[in-house]
Design a protein around this motif. Structure first.
Motif: not given
Length: 179
Positions: A7-9, A52-58, A63-75
């Motif tokens: 939420k903060k991001i 990390f910049y792309e993570l910040w921008e995008n 989507d929490e319903k599609r998977g874990e945040f860690s998986s999102f970052i690693y992908m």
């Protein structure tokens, strides 16, 4: 804690990004290093920053319903590192081709400049058999790339390179024989 951070991001609070960097940077760095570490530390660090910049921008793509945040970052990390790898490989191939080309041109041009008349060279080239004469003309007078010549004449890059190499050797031998 993870939901608060997301939420903060999304609200553009840098504390959320700080949390992500502190908790995920080691694994992100490890993954990037596994994919492009061969190219050097500087490239790895630049890629990690871009992750990390792309993570910040995008962040809205998560989507929490599609998977874990860690998986999102690693992908994100995996795809960014693979993009870097493709770009770096392309850069390396171009750099190697350019170095080879410069070396070949310098050697050939050195011979040409050392001789009193370029007419001797043209006479030698005109006596080449086809397709050697055409390949040589296209490469060193028209500045076509070896790959382009191969495509134009429906042959392989290796075949064109071999013929050009033999042509350069013939020129060198004939000019050295006339000294």
């Amino acid at each position: 804690m993870q939901k608060k951070m997301i939420k903060k991001i999304r609200k553009r609070d840098t504390k959320g990004l700080d949390y992500v960097i502190n908790n995920y940077s080691k694994k992100v760095y490890y993954l990037v290093d596994k994919i492009i570490g061969f190219y050097g530390r500087e490239e790895v660090e630049e890629c990690v920053s871009d992750v990390f910049y792309e993570l910040w921008e995008n962040i809205d793509q998560f989507d929490e319903k599609r998977g874990e945040f860690s998986s999102f970052i690693y992908m994100k990390t995996k795809y960014k590192a693979l993009d870097y790898k493709r770009r770096l490989e392309k850069k390396e191939v171009h750099k190697t081709e350019l170095e080879d080309d410069i070396t070949n041109k310098i050697t050939t041009e050195h011979i040409v400049l050392d001789k009193e008349s370029s007419e001797e060279i043209i006479e030698i080239i005109n006596n080449f058999k086809e397709p050697d004469k055409t390949y040589f003309y296209n490469r060193y007078f028209m500045y076509y790339k070896v790959d382009d010549i191969a495509v134009m004449y429906k042959t392989t890059r290796a075949s064109v390179e071999n013929r050009l190499y033999r042509c350069r050797l013939k020129i060198k031998e004939m000019l050295e024989g006339r000294k």
